[in-house]
Design an enzyme around this catalytic site. Structure first.
Site, PDB file in Angstrom:
ATOM      1  N   GLY A 118      10.507  29.777  18.478  1.00  0.00           N
ATOM      2  CA  GLY A 118      11.111  31.089  18.659  1.00  0.00           C
ATOM      3  C   GLY A 118      11.080  31.650  20.066  1.00  0.00           C
ATOM      4  O   GLY A 118      11.097  30.911  21.049  1.00  0.00           O
ATOM      5  N   SER A 149       9.879  24.171  21.387  1.00  0.00           N
ATOM      6  CA  SER A 149      11.305  24.269  21.108  1.00  0.00           C
ATOM      7  C   SER A 149      11.689  25.606  20.528  1.00  0.00           C
ATOM      8  O   SER A 149      10.890  26.299  19.899  1.00  0.00           O
ATOM      9  CB  SER A 149      11.737  23.161  20.153  1.00  0.00           C
ATOM     10  OG  SER A 149      11.385  23.519  18.834  1.00  0.00           O
ATOM     11  N   LYS A 150      12.929  25.976  20.767  1.00  0.00           N
ATOM     12  CA  LYS A 150      13.450  27.244  20.300  1.00  0.00           C
ATOM     13  C   LYS A 150      13.386  27.323  18.774  1.00  0.00           C
ATOM     14  O   LYS A 150      12.937  28.306  18.200  1.00  0.00           O
ATOM     15  CB  LYS A 150      14.888  27.375  20.764  1.00  0.00           C
ATOM     16  CG  LYS A 150      15.564  28.638  20.260  1.00  0.00           C
ATOM     17  CD  LYS A 150      17.019  28.681  20.662  1.00  0.00           C
ATOM     18  CE  LYS A 150      17.641  29.993  20.190  1.00  0.00           C
ATOM     19  NZ  LYS A 150      19.025  30.145  20.620  1.00  0.00           N
ATOM     20  N   ARG A 151      13.833  26.261  18.157  1.00  0.00           N
ATOM     21  CA  ARG A 151      13.879  26.257  16.700  1.00  0.00           C
ATOM     22  C   ARG A 151      12.518  26.485  16.058  1.00  0.00           C
ATOM     23  O   ARG A 151      12.366  27.271  15.142  1.00  0.00           O
ATOM     24  CB  ARG A 151      14.441  24.919  16.203  1.00  0.00           C
ATOM     25  CG  ARG A 151      15.944  24.847  16.257  1.00  0.00           C
ATOM     26  CD  ARG A 151      16.468  23.746  15.356  1.00  0.00           C
ATOM     27  NE  ARG A 151      16.064  23.939  13.974  1.00  0.00           N
ATOM     28  CZ  ARG A 151      16.173  23.008  13.033  1.00  0.00           C
ATOM     29  NH1 ARG A 151      16.656  21.827  13.348  1.00  0.00           N
ATOM     30  NH2 ARG A 151      15.799  23.241  11.798  1.00  0.00           N
TER      31      ARG A 151
END
Length: 498
Positions: A257, A252-254
């Site tokens: 990164g 995930s992006k959160r």
RNA sequence: GGCGCGUUGGUGUAGUUGGUUAACACGCCGCCCUCUCAAGGCGGAGAUCACGAGUUCGAGUCUCGUACGCGCUACCA
């Protein structure tokens, strides 16, 4: 009937590599079967969708070389149709109006809330399908709606029975209706919901095969129920194993990164073909010989849904180690492409990199074209990304380059005599009539013999003097690439670093 | 909580209808090559095939159970 597949990302951020892989597999399947590859932007979440994200998705697909057929569809443009479909289902008695006031739910704790609610319901023995409005007489339902009372629309799921479908990857999937809630089709503000929208759009776009992430596997039953309520034919489904982070969590992006963003790879010097090749190997393998380096044409030829795996793939990287900022195999594959790609294909990519690094000169495609190609060819052997051409390779193209401190220590500072030797060597080389690898080698070896030092000492010192590096191609080739004047100057200048 | 899906060396993957020393790639280590580093060549370490039963002369491959992981479960997508 000819195959029609689609890639349907939601523009709520950059293009995730998992999504990129879904796009790739859909594209490969379409091209393999002579079918059609459609693109639909699922921008129904107005809050989170951005034009910038849509642009980045389009750019990402273009970068990977995945072209789509027919016109781009924006899901938000079809909201009225979705709404009408839901209302028609109410008319037909397959869905009903739910006048229960909307429950506010914080995005953050949904998972816990769901579990808590489920526990509570099972403790109290309540059936989650016991909606008081499910069997409201149509007349009353109509009357209340006309009176302006807000309502959500829910699909009426049969009480008894099982939903089943054959997934091309995961096989037969079954789920008891009792496990499926009367799902909401339309919010009380009349906003169509995801499951309804996908189904409506897929029907309208005449999608025959839905290839997407495994995270949609269980929801597929709900969607099939919507297809059936709408009396539309159900497409074939193929779910792809998820791509996990090293700790086995969903990427995930959160949490992870920029490593999960496709644009990161473009920006950090990946070659599209290399990254695409790497992506194809995540959750899929071709039958037969274990060849892993495959062109788009080869991937297309070999791609089959049968070759898709059921177990998730781990995307391996470590944010503690800069050398492993992304999966090592991806890095290796990029290096492999850099060193084996036909030079003519590599050159434009190096040019683009130079332009953004401010190193490009027009003469590289005119009078210095041959030198440029030869030099790129000389140094590409040990590079991992396109960035290396302007980083480690900088000294070949500019006088403004950095000296690696380790190289300084190892090749220049260790031997005091180099203070005199290097300038002397520079003078000797400057007098050479012809300046190429063989002549420089002869001269340097002769000089080292006269000076009574090992040739290796001068060779290694020269490498650092000329390129700022401790590593690089065969040194005499480097002399030739750097050229006579610059070589001589750098040898003399290096005395100050000894 | 319920339901679903998964589990072969650190990672990606091969392992035909169950049959000998579990294969390949990346990474790691060593050697060769050599002016360095790569590349290339050669070799090596690393897997009781999640665990436990069962079927069988024989199971990574079939059956069941357990554990662990992940996903879904929302008037998010």
């Amino acid at each position: 009937m000819s195959v029609r597949v689609r890639f349907a990302p939601s523009p709520t951020g950059y293009l995730h590599i998992g999504a990129a892989r879904s796009a790739l597999f859909n594209w490969l399947y379409a091209r393999k079967t002579g079918g059609t590859f459609l693109l639909r932007i699922e921008d129904t979440d107005v809050q989170r969708s951005t034009d910038e994200s849509t642009r980045s998705i389009l750019e990402g697909l273009a970068w990977l070389g995945l072209d789509y057929d027919e016109e781009l569809v924006f899901q938000s443009a079809n909201a009225d149709k979705h709404r009408a479909a839901a209302l028609s289902l109410v008319e037909a008695g397959r869905a009903y109006r739910d006048f229960t006031p909307k429950e506010e739910r914080s995005d953050k704790n949904v998972k816990q809330e769901i579990a808590a609610r489920a526990r509570l319901a099972s403790n109290e023995g309540t059936d989650h399908r016991a909606n008081p409005f499910r069997d409201l007489p149509p007349e009353e339902s109509n009357r209340r709606a006309e009176a302006g009372e807000p309502f959500a629309v829910r699909l009426k799921i049969a009480r008894e029975g099982r939903s089943r479908f054959e997934d091309a990857v995961y096989g037969l999937q079954e789920r008891d209706y009792s496990e499926i809630e009367d799902l909401v089709l339309l919010r009380s503000d009349s906003h169509p919901l995801y499951n309804l929208s996908v189904v409506c759009d897929d029907i309208e776009m005449r999608v025959t095969d839905v290839i997407r992430g495994q995270d949609h596997l269980t929801n597929t039953h709900k969607q099939i129920l919507i297809y059936e309520a709408l009396t539309a034919s159900v497409p074939r489904f193929a779910h792809l194993p998820l791509i996990l982070a090293p700790n086995k969590a969903k990427l995930s992006k959160r949490k992870h990164g920029e490593v999960v963003s496709l644009t990161t790879y473009r920006d950090r010097g990946f070659i599209p073909a290399a990254f695409r090749n790497f992506l194809a190997l995540l959750g899929w393998s071709s039958e037969g010989e274990g060849q892993e380096i495959m062109s788009l044409a080869e991937l297309t030829e070999r791609f089959t849904l049968e070759g898709v795996h059921r177990s998730p793939a781990v995307f391996n990287f470590s944010d503690a180690d800069p050398r492993q900022w992304t999966d090592q195999k991806a890095l290796w594959m990029n290096a492999e492409y850099i060193r084996t790609l036909p030079l003519a294909e590599l050159l434009p990519m190096v040019r683009a990199e130079f332009e953004s690094a401010g190193l490009w000169r027009d003469e590289y495609e005119t009078v210095r074209g041959e030198w440029f190609a030869k030099t790129v060819d000389l140094i590409r052997e040990r590079f991992y990304t396109l960035k290396d051409f302007s980083g480690q390779g900088r000294a070949y193209f500019s006088d403004d380059f950095e000296f690696d401190s380790g190289a300084d220590a190892k090749n220049l500072k260790k031997e005091p005599r180099l203070k005199e030797l290097l300038p002397a060597l520079g003078d000797r080389l400057e007098k050479l009539e012809t300046f190429d690898a063989p002549s420089v080698e002869a001269e340097l070896r002769a000089f080292s013999e006269e000076a009574g030092v090992k040739a290796g000492l001068l060779i290694n010192a020269s490498r650092t003097a000329l390129t700022g590096q401790a590593v690089g191609p065969s040194m005499f080739e480097v002399f030739e690439a750097v050229g006579q004047t610059r070589s001589a100057r750098r040898l003399r200048d290096a005395a100050s670093r000894v």
